[in-house]
Design an enzyme around this catalytic site. Structure first.
Site, PDB file in Angstrom:
ATOM      1  CG  ASP A  23      -1.668   1.278   1.467  1.00 33.00           C
ATOM      2  OD1 ASP A  23      -1.659   2.148   0.571  1.00 33.00           O
ATOM      3  OD2 ASP A  23      -2.290   1.420   2.543  1.00 33.00           O
ATOM      4  CE  LYS A  85      -1.592   7.062  -3.524  1.00 26.84           C
ATOM      5  NZ  LYS A  85      -2.097   6.199  -2.433  1.00 26.84           N
ATOM      6  CD  GLU A 188      -5.023   3.795  -2.601  1.00 22.83           C
ATOM      7  OE1 GLU A 188      -5.898   4.575  -2.149  1.00 22.83           O
ATOM      8  OE2 GLU A 188      -3.882   4.180  -2.917  1.00 22.83           O
TER       9      GLU A 188
END
Ligand code: ADP
Ligand code: MG
Length: 633
Positions: A23, A85, A188
């Site tokens: 993750d 990100k 996700e």
């Protein structure tokens, strides 16, 4: 269109070492594996589970990753990069709040629309930063699994559902820099549903509510035949635990000001320290009715110790939570699914540990929200489950994600031909035939587009390439097959091949600049708002293009006009003149009338031409051949 299921990898792949589940978060990142005991998170030597996604680049020395980098943020804010990100796969022009809220300076790479962090002596790409985070996770995994680093080379990495091709590709590059090959990218929310194994429980509609450090995403998944699809997503890229912290920072700053007359917020270092203290207080408030906020700055002569109770904190964050519920309503509306149809609600992200968040979500969806798995770990655990599927350990599961925006190419007159429609399950492939519009054309430009609008200039350009070396042929004769292949990670390969000559060309879509979720959203709403008008415009463009082709074909035969009867000729010339006005006409019906009229008026010319061609063919052939064919028939 062909849809391919997820297939277990072969034995050779399995022997290549473990596949990690990662993750890669905006705030924190985690690594997990799937082994005999199921999915489990790998901790570092100190037992730490989540790694802050922060990398600091000291002027003299190697980059520092994680908690140590987080501490360096106070000393060296301009060289300490967090939230990479938010930048990955984007150009400076795609950024909004990022430019104002990040302490380091951001510029485009020379000659490219690709945001980079300016360290002064060099430019640093967001992919490099994420690469450092991934490399740290890889080292951590190798140590935990007691495997040499060289054997740990494969990973399943999760990305937000709304990440576009450029963002996904940049993430892939980041992994490559870390010595990891991404064997699969998983959305996700899909990973969270996988971690819970919700498919086995037969839940059809699942809400994944993900409130992290700085971002909020809510997704609606549909489970059908053991397969997950993202039906809709919404969110806010600037809403999360940081905002909860901010309410406490402001509260403390006001009290400090009242007591000492000092403005702690004016000093960036003090402000950063207060923010960290506030976060600790917030976390304590998730399991106690009251917590202390302790902050001192000896240099400035500040020593603050305040008590914050549950109620004060709840009142401060209530409006923020309301915003997440508004997004949730949006997702239901977009997918056309009623709240009562939701079978499961899954909580993801550290901020869902706040009791008021949990309660508000449960109340909104009228059902308890799933939180048995740690909300900070659930995405990494799901990535590990997917790794288990790919490695062949888990077999009874298929995975499907969808492409968020349609993909196509530009055709004559600036129209768009869509090859892969939005919301198509990936991997996906599509093929369509095209031809040239000009005689003797030896090259065609293929312009690859993403978006829902009917005209190329309203869509997002993903890239262009040229198919050269087509042998000269009359317009319309070349047969150009264009093939789109969108792989399971959302990477697009476009290949064009002229069938007669066999010449071909292809591209893999380059990361130009990414889109924020608001922009994807905007592209979708724009498309709906303009749908009717777009269709009209599209017809007009198509009709004008058709007229252009017909006019050009007729003009080529000007020399033959004299052979037409006077009335026929006059009619044709009139029709051509009418067609000459096409550019100023934007009613499709009128254009269609002109086109029909022109085709009818050119009929005698076509007949004339046909006779001519037929008699020439006869003239050119030898008598013996003629005899042969006659005896044959
Ligand atoms: P991301 O997905 O953005 O990387 P995470 O899911 O790791 O983020 O969530 C990080 C956020 O969760 C931070 O704001 C952190 O303060 C918050 N958080 C972690 N634990 C708790 C807790 N017990 N109570 C409240 N907030 C928490
Ligand atoms: Mg997250």
């Amino acid at each position: 269109m062909i849809e391919l299921p997820t297939l277990p990898m072969n034995d050779e792949a399995a022997s290549r070492g473990p596949i990690l589940g990662i993750d890669l978060g905006t705030t924190n990142s985690l690594v997990a594996v799937y082994d005999a005991g199921g999915a489990r998170i790998l901790a570092d030597a100190e037992g730490e589970i989540s790694l802050p996604s922060i990398v600091s680049y000291p002027q003299d020395g190697a980059p520092v990753v994680g908690e140590a980098a987080r501490e360096r943020a106070r000393l060296d804010p301009h060289r300490t990069v967090h939230s990479a990100k938010r930048l990955i796969g984007k150009g400076v022009q795609d950024l909004g709040r990022e430019l104002a809220t990040m302490p380091y300076s951001i510029v485009d790479a020379p000659g490219r629309s690709l945001a980079m962090i300016d360290l002064g002596e060099r430019l640093l790409s967001p992919a490099e930063v994420s690469g450092q985070v991934l490399a740290e996770l890889r080292r951590r995994a190798a140590a935990a699994l007691k495997r040499p680093l060289e054997e740990v080379t494969q990973a399943v990495v999760t990305v937000p559902a709304y990440f576009d091709d450029a963002q996904r590709q940049a993430t892939r590059e980041a992994a490559k820099l870390a010595g990891l090959e991404i064997v699969r990218m998983v959305n996700e929310p899909t990973a969270a549903a996988l971690a819970y194994g919700l498919d086995k429980e037969g839940a059809e509609h699942v809400i994944v509510y993900d409130l992290g450090g700085g971002t909020f995403d809510v997704s609606l998944l549909q489970l059908k035949d053991g397969v997950y699809r993202v039906l809709a997503t919404a969110g806010d890229t600037y809403l999360g635990g940081d905002d909860f912290d901010r309410t406490l920072v402001l509260h403390a700053a006001r009290e400090i000001q009242a007591k000492s007359g000092q403005d702690v917020l004016a000093d960036p270092a003090a402000r950063a320290a207060l923010r960290m203290a506030a976060e600790r207080t917030k976390i304590a408030l998730s399991s106690a009715e009251e917590a202390e906020l302790v902050f001192q700055d000896p240099a400035a002569g500040i020593a603050y110790r305040g008590k914050i109770d549950w109620r004060t904190f709840q009142e401060a964050i209530a409006p923020l939570i309301q915003r997440t519920l508004d997004c949730s309503a949006q997702v239901l509306a977009d997918a056309g699914v009623a709240a009562e149809q939701i079978n499961e609600v899954v909580l993801v992200g550290g901020s869902t540990r706040v009791p008021l968040v949990k309660a508000a979500v449960a109340q909104y969806f009228q059902r308890p929200a799933r939180d048995e798995l740690d909300p900070e770990q659930v995405v990494a655990l799901g990535a590990a489950v997917q790794a288990g599927v790919l490695g062949g350990t888990v077999r009874d599961l298929l995975l499907l994600d969808v492409t968020p925006l349609s993909l196509g190419i530009e055709t004559l007159g600036g129209a768009v031909s869509k090859l892969i429609a939005r919301n198509t399950s990936i991997p996906a492939q599509a093929q369509e035939g095209f031809t040239t519009s000009v005689d003797g054309q030896t090259a065609v430009t293929l312009h690859v587009l993403q978006g829902e609008r009917e005209l190329a200039h309203d869509c997002r350009s993903l890239g262009q390439f040229v198919l050269r070396g087509i042998p000269p042929m009359p317009a319309g004769l070349p047969q150009i097959g264009v093939r789109f292949a969108l792989d399971a990670d959302g990477m697009l390969r476009v290949r064009a091949k002229e069938q007669r000559s066999g010449v071909s060309a292809e591209i893999e879509i380059e990361p130009k600049h990414g889109l924020s979720d608001e922009e994807v959203e905007k592209m979708l709403t724009d498309a709906w708002e303009h749908a009717e008008q777009d269709l009209t415009t599209r017809r007009v463009v198509d009709l004008r293009a058709q007229l252009g082709t017909v006019v050009a074909a007729i003009e080529k035969q000007r020399a033959l006009f004299d052979e037409l009867e006077a009335a026929q000729r006059e009619r044709l010339v009139d029709a051509l003149e009418e067609a000459g006005d096409a550019e100023s006409i934007d009613r499709p019906e009128t254009l269609k009338g002109i086109l029909d009229g022109l085709e009818e008026a050119s009929f005698p010319l076509a007949e004339l031409l046909m006779h001519r061609v037929a008699s020439e063919a006869v003239k050119d052939r030898k008598v013996s051949e003629l005899l042969d064919s006659e005896t044959a028939s």
